[in-house]
Design an enzyme around this catalytic site. Sequence first.
Site, PDB file in Angstrom:
ATOM      1  N   ASP A  16       8.806   4.247  41.133  1.00 21.41           N
ATOM      2  CA  ASP A  16       7.915   3.082  41.170  1.00 21.41           C
ATOM      3  C   ASP A  16       6.543   3.484  41.702  1.00 21.41           C
ATOM      4  OD1 ASP A  16       7.135   0.471  40.900  1.00 21.41           O
ATOM      5  OD2 ASP A  16       8.200  -0.259  42.676  1.00 21.41           O
ATOM      6  N   ASN A  64      11.197  -4.409  31.299  1.00 23.78           N
ATOM      7  CA  ASN A  64       9.840  -3.866  31.120  1.00 23.78           C
ATOM      8  C   ASN A  64       9.184  -4.260  29.785  1.00 23.78           C
ATOM      9  OD1 ASN A  64      10.493  -0.776  32.939  1.00 23.78           O
ATOM     10  ND2 ASN A  64       9.504  -2.644  33.645  1.00 23.78           N
TER      11      ASN A  64
END
Length: 236
Positions: A16, A64
């Site tokens: 991340d 996503n």
Amino acid sequence: MKNDSKIPHHIAIIMDGNGRWAEKRGLPRNAGHMEGAKRVSEIVEGCLEIGVEYLSIYAFSKENWRRPREEVTGIMKLTEYFFKHQFRTLRDKGVYFVHLGEKKGLPDFVLRIINEIEKNNVENPKMYLCIGFNYSGRDEIVRACRKMFNQLSRGDISPEDISERTFSNYLDTAGIPDPDLLIRTAGEMRVSNFLLWQIAYSEFWITETLWPDFTVKHLRKAISEYQKRYRKFGGL
Ligand code: FPP
């Protein structure tokens, strides 16, 4: 590495912070993903050197797809580039690729390269690289149930055959041991739908470092923290 006997067999990483890394530099988010993809190769090489047998990374979740089209297209193209160029070097060093997630829904140019890499996987792997791509943990469990129910309805298995061990064989990670250590970069304290079934007893290590700044030094630090942990698996 100190304490070699406690090298985790399987490390999972939630990579991340690519977007924040880029934003901090006034760059487009995809520049962060590009830098992030370079770190993938370095960390795989680090795992090879340390003796980690399985590395699972979360590259693109089912959620996503909700990102702006430009970013999604950028990640798809970057993935094609990763497999066409960076992965070859890793393959030559004995890295075996495992795809985690659903192939349905991926663009043809990504599917083609994933299928090609799977077909040409190494024969005597030194290490397995599992990439979550169009992956989410709940979706994986639902797909596993669907496969199992199909076999049940055909009479190939009976309800008594279903156990934690046999259920695991329907998951994308069939045959792969559960992660010993789960690393998350960029400081967020959540699991984000990654390997939900498999991380039941994984040790967590979270760092504020953004993924594009993550190095083998951080990996070694995570492993040495892991080595200090006492794993109880629910016992004493
Ligand atoms: C999370 O950062 C990262 C992603 C969703 C994409 C990760 C993709 C790569 C590293 C490149 C592809 C690599 C391979 C090997 C296929 P974020 O964008 O959520 O960061 P932010 O929280 O700072 O916005």
